[in-house]
Design a protein around this motif. Sequence first.
Motif, PDB file in Angstrom:
ATOM      1  N   GLN A 204      12.479  -2.770  35.083  1.00 55.77           N
ATOM      2  CA  GLN A 204      11.157  -3.275  35.452  1.00 55.77           C
ATOM      3  C   GLN A 204      10.140  -2.153  35.678  1.00 55.77           C
ATOM      4  OE1 GLN A 204      12.724  -6.060  38.598  1.00 55.77           O
ATOM      5  NE2 GLN A 204      11.254  -7.485  37.655  1.00 55.77           N
ATOM      6  N   ALA A 205      10.641  -0.933  35.770  1.00 50.68           N
ATOM      7  CA  ALA A 205       9.747   0.208  35.977  1.00 50.68           C
ATOM      8  C   ALA A 205       9.420   0.938  34.677  1.00 50.68           C
ATOM      9  CB  ALA A 205      10.385   1.178  36.974  1.00 50.68           C
ATOM     10  N   THR A 206       9.694   0.299  33.537  1.00 53.90           N
ATOM     11  CA  THR A 206       9.523   0.982  32.246  1.00 53.90           C
ATOM     12  C   THR A 206       8.296   0.523  31.481  1.00 53.90           C
ATOM     13  OG1 THR A 206      10.933  -0.633  31.086  1.00 53.90           O
ATOM     14  CG2 THR A 206      12.015   1.314  32.038  1.00 53.90           C
ATOM     15  N   LEU A 207       7.334  -0.091  32.136  1.00 55.94           N
ATOM     16  CA  LEU A 207       6.135  -0.579  31.464  1.00 55.94           C
ATOM     17  C   LEU A 207       5.473   0.546  30.665  1.00 55.94           C
ATOM     18  CD1 LEU A 207       4.015  -2.843  31.032  1.00 55.94           C
ATOM     19  CD2 LEU A 207       2.834  -1.955  33.068  1.00 55.94           C
ATOM     20  N   GLY A 208       5.312   0.328  29.358  1.00 52.45           N
ATOM     21  CA  GLY A 208       4.638   1.284  28.504  1.00 52.45           C
ATOM     22  C   GLY A 208       5.450   2.507  28.127  1.00 52.45           C
ATOM     23  N   GLN A 209       6.718   2.580  28.526  1.00 48.36           N
ATOM     24  CA  GLN A 209       7.562   3.726  28.193  1.00 48.36           C
ATOM     25  C   GLN A 209       8.415   3.410  26.968  1.00 48.36           C
ATOM     26  OE1 GLN A 209       9.871   5.171  31.542  1.00 48.36           O
ATOM     27  NE2 GLN A 209       8.298   4.513  33.000  1.00 48.36           N
ATOM     28  N   ARG A 210       8.853   4.455  26.278  1.00 44.61           N
ATOM     29  CA  ARG A 210       9.813   4.259  25.188  1.00 44.61           C
ATOM     30  C   ARG A 210      11.216   4.321  25.772  1.00 44.61           C
ATOM     31  NH1 ARG A 210      12.158   7.229  20.048  1.00 44.61           N
ATOM     32  NH2 ARG A 210      12.567   5.355  18.814  1.00 44.61           N
ATOM     33  N   ILE A 211      11.987   3.262  25.547  1.00 42.33           N
ATOM     34  CA  ILE A 211      13.338   3.201  26.073  1.00 42.33           C
ATOM     35  C   ILE A 211      14.297   2.820  24.943  1.00 42.33           C
ATOM     36  CG2 ILE A 211      12.489   2.507  28.350  1.00 42.33           C
ATOM     37  CD1 ILE A 211      13.596  -0.320  27.744  1.00 42.33           C
ATOM     38  N   ALA A 212      15.574   3.091  25.171  1.00 46.26           N
ATOM     39  CA  ALA A 212      16.644   2.613  24.290  1.00 46.26           C
ATOM     40  C   ALA A 212      17.711   2.000  25.176  1.00 46.26           C
ATOM     41  CB  ALA A 212      17.223   3.747  23.458  1.00 46.26           C
ATOM     42  N   LEU A 213      18.059   0.785  24.885  1.00 48.81           N
ATOM     43  CA  LEU A 213      19.094   0.079  25.625  1.00 48.81           C
ATOM     44  C   LEU A 213      20.303  -0.030  24.716  1.00 48.81           C
ATOM     45  CD1 LEU A 213      19.231  -1.473  28.422  1.00 48.81           C
ATOM     46  CD2 LEU A 213      18.948  -3.542  27.059  1.00 48.81           C
ATOM     47  N   MET A 214      21.454   0.491  25.167  1.00 51.50           N
ATOM     48  CA  MET A 214      22.639   0.543  24.316  1.00 51.50           C
ATOM     49  C   MET A 214      23.844  -0.035  25.039  1.00 51.50           C
ATOM     50  SD  MET A 214      22.298   4.323  22.651  1.00 51.50           S
ATOM     51  CE  MET A 214      20.829   4.782  21.737  1.00 51.50           C
ATOM     52  N   GLY A 215      24.640  -0.830  24.303  1.00 54.89           N
ATOM     53  CA  GLY A 215      25.847  -1.350  24.909  1.00 54.89           C
ATOM     54  C   GLY A 215      26.509  -2.399  24.054  1.00 54.89           C
ATOM     55  N   PRO A 216      27.655  -2.913  24.510  1.00 57.56           N
ATOM     56  CA  PRO A 216      28.350  -3.976  23.795  1.00 57.56           C
ATOM     57  C   PRO A 216      27.527  -5.266  23.822  1.00 57.56           C
ATOM     58  CG  PRO A 216      29.784  -2.882  25.409  1.00 57.56           C
ATOM     59  CD  PRO A 216      28.404  -2.437  25.685  1.00 57.56           C
ATOM     60  N   PRO A 217      27.585  -6.056  22.762  1.00 54.75           N
ATOM     61  CA  PRO A 217      26.791  -7.290  22.703  1.00 54.75           C
ATOM     62  C   PRO A 217      26.972  -8.224  23.905  1.00 54.75           C
ATOM     63  CG  PRO A 217      27.720  -6.807  20.556  1.00 54.75           C
ATOM     64  CD  PRO A 217      28.314  -5.815  21.494  1.00 54.75           C
ATOM     65  N   PRO A 218      28.196  -8.452  24.427  1.00 64.55           N
ATOM     66  CA  PRO A 218      28.311  -9.379  25.564  1.00 64.55           C
ATOM     67  C   PRO A 218      27.531  -8.920  26.791  1.00 64.55           C
ATOM     68  CG  PRO A 218      30.464  -8.981  24.582  1.00 64.55           C
ATOM     69  CD  PRO A 218      29.530  -7.986  23.983  1.00 64.55           C
ATOM     70  N   LEU A 219      27.530  -7.610  27.068  1.00 64.43           N
ATOM     71  CA  LEU A 219      26.800  -7.121  28.238  1.00 64.43           C
ATOM     72  C   LEU A 219      25.292  -7.198  28.011  1.00 64.43           C
ATOM     73  CD1 LEU A 219      28.897  -4.054  29.467  1.00 64.43           C
ATOM     74  CD2 LEU A 219      29.074  -6.482  30.082  1.00 64.43           C
ATOM     75  N   LEU A 220      24.845  -6.920  26.796  1.00 64.87           N
ATOM     76  CA  LEU A 220      23.426  -7.072  26.486  1.00 64.87           C
ATOM     77  C   LEU A 220      23.004  -8.537  26.599  1.00 64.87           C
ATOM     78  CD1 LEU A 220      23.244  -4.623  23.471  1.00 64.87           C
ATOM     79  CD2 LEU A 220      22.043  -4.352  25.640  1.00 64.87           C
ATOM     80  N   ALA A 221      23.887  -9.449  26.179  1.00 64.44           N
ATOM     81  CA  ALA A 221      23.586 -10.878  26.314  1.00 64.44           C
ATOM     82  C   ALA A 221      23.522 -11.278  27.782  1.00 64.44           C
ATOM     83  CB  ALA A 221      24.634 -11.699  25.574  1.00 64.44           C
ATOM     84  N   ASP A 222      24.440 -10.758  28.608  1.00 65.32           N
ATOM     85  CA  ASP A 222      24.402 -11.041  30.047  1.00 65.32           C
ATOM     86  C   ASP A 222      23.067 -10.620  30.644  1.00 65.32           C
ATOM     87  OD1 ASP A 222      26.975 -12.011  29.954  1.00 65.32           O
ATOM     88  OD2 ASP A 222      27.910 -10.193  30.754  1.00 65.32           O
ATOM     89  N   LEU A 223      22.619  -9.431  30.280  1.00 67.87           N
ATOM     90  CA  LEU A 223      21.337  -8.935  30.771  1.00 67.87           C
ATOM     91  C   LEU A 223      20.201  -9.845  30.322  1.00 67.87           C
ATOM     92  CD1 LEU A 223      19.387  -6.819  31.959  1.00 67.87           C
ATOM     93  CD2 LEU A 223      19.552  -5.598  29.762  1.00 67.87           C
ATOM     94  N   ALA A 224      20.183 -10.186  29.035  1.00 65.93           N
ATOM     95  CA  ALA A 224      19.098 -11.012  28.506  1.00 65.93           C
ATOM     96  C   ALA A 224      19.053 -12.372  29.193  1.00 65.93           C
ATOM     97  CB  ALA A 224      19.263 -11.176  26.997  1.00 65.93           C
ATOM     98  N   HIS A 225      20.219 -13.007  29.374  1.00 61.70           N
ATOM     99  CA  HIS A 225      20.252 -14.324  30.027  1.00 61.70           C
ATOM    100  C   HIS A 225      19.765 -14.226  31.472  1.00 61.70           C
ATOM    101  CE1 HIS A 225      21.971 -16.327  26.638  1.00 61.70           C
ATOM    102  NE2 HIS A 225      23.112 -15.693  26.689  1.00 61.70           N
ATOM    103  N   ALA A 226      20.122 -13.138  32.156  1.00 58.98           N
ATOM    104  CA  ALA A 226      19.661 -12.949  33.531  1.00 58.98           C
ATOM    105  C   ALA A 226      18.143 -12.789  33.581  1.00 58.98           C
ATOM    106  CB  ALA A 226      20.350 -11.739  34.157  1.00 58.98           C
TER     107      ALA A 226
END
Length: 385
Positions: A204-226
Motif C-alpha cells: 500500500q506504500a508503493t503508489l507511483g513506484q515501480r515494483i515487481a511481485l514474484m512468487g508461486p501462483p497460489p500465493l499470488l492468488a491468495d494475495l489478490a483475493h485478499a
Amino acid sequence: MNIRSCVLKSVIPAKSAQPQKITPVDQMVAEEGLFALSPAQVESVRREFVRQAAQWHLQSGSSYAAYASRQGFRMDMLATADGVGALPLLPSMLFKREALRLAHPAATDILWTTSSGTKGSISRIPRDDITLRRFFASIGNLSNEMLDIQNSDITVFNLGPDADEANNLWISYVMAGITVMLPKSRYYVQANRLLLEDLIHDLQATLGQRIALMGPPPLLADLAHALVARRIRLQPRPDSLVVTIGGWKRRSGERMPRAAFDELLAGVFQLPSSQVRDTFNMVELNSVLVECEHKLLHVPPWLYVRARDPGSLGVLPGGHSGVLSYLDPTARSFPCFVLSDDLGSVDENYKCACGRCSDVLRIERRLNTVESRGCALKMDSFVRN
C-alpha cells in the motif's frame, strides 16, 4: 553452501592464484544481447555447446556413458547433422530414483537441490559450483533481458523465503537468483507461512513506484483475493510486473485458467495484462525460460528444446506436438539431457512481435499415466546397469 553464497560466487570473481578458466558457455550465459544472434548463429553455437557437454559426460566413465553405449550411441555420432538430437535422453523420473548415479564422477562440492515434490515424489539434482554459477549468471541475464529489473530502481516483493531460510529447495534458488542481488528485495515467507498482512501493508506504500511481485501462483492468488475482499486497489507504476514462478502442484484443486488468473492480478494492481508474466523451469533443468510481453516463452540460445515422438523419441518438426525434451549444456555435474513429463511444441526461429527471434516453447499439458508408462520403458537399460 546457501543461496546467497552461490549467487555471490556467480557474480564476484574468486580470489585465487589460479583463476578459473572462462569458457564460451560461461561467456554466453552472462553476455547482454542474448537474442541478437541470427538463427544460423544460434544453431551453430547451440550444437557446439551441446556437443561439448555430451563429450564431457560420454568420456567420464559414468552411468550415463554406459547407458549411452548400450543405446548404441557413439561420440563420433555427434559430428553428424542430427547427432545432437540423437543423444540418449534421461526421463525426468530417473532423478527421483537414480539421482546418486547421475552425478558426474569429477564433480566436487556438490549441492543436492530438490523439487517441491508431490505425493512424496522428490527429484534430487547434483549441482556443483560451475553448474550453479552458470545458472545464476544466466537467470540474472535473462531477467534483465526479459523483465528489465536488474539495472533499474525497482522494489521486489518476493513471495518466498529469504536466502538464509530457503535450504535446498530449487524453486527458492530460482526466485533468489532473480532477487538476491537487488538491494530493494523483500521476502514474505517465513517458516513456510505467507506474511500476508505485512505484504499488504508494504504494498500500500508503493503508489507511483515501480515494483515487481514474484512468487508461486497460489500465493499470488491468495494475495489478490485478499485485496479484492478488502477492496484495496494498488497503483504502482504501469511498467511494474507480476511474475509467476512455479506451479499449482500442492494446490492443484485451486488452479485457475491462465486468462482468469492474469485478469485477477492485473486488475488488483491496475496493470496491463502484458505485465503479468510467467516463467518456466523444472529442477532437472539448469536454465529458466521467461515470458516476453506477448506471453511467449523464448528459449535462450544455448538451450536445445525439441518435441519428440512419444513412440520413437525422434525429433519432431517445429510446431508439432510431442513429449518435450531439453539438452542443457550449462550443467557440468549431471547430464542435463532430459525427457520431461510435458507435452508441447517448439516454434523454431519464431519472429515475435516483441522484436526477438528465437525458438518459442509452448507447453500444453502433463503426460497422463499411460503415456508416462510408455516413456518410462526408455530408461530400462539405465536402471539395469
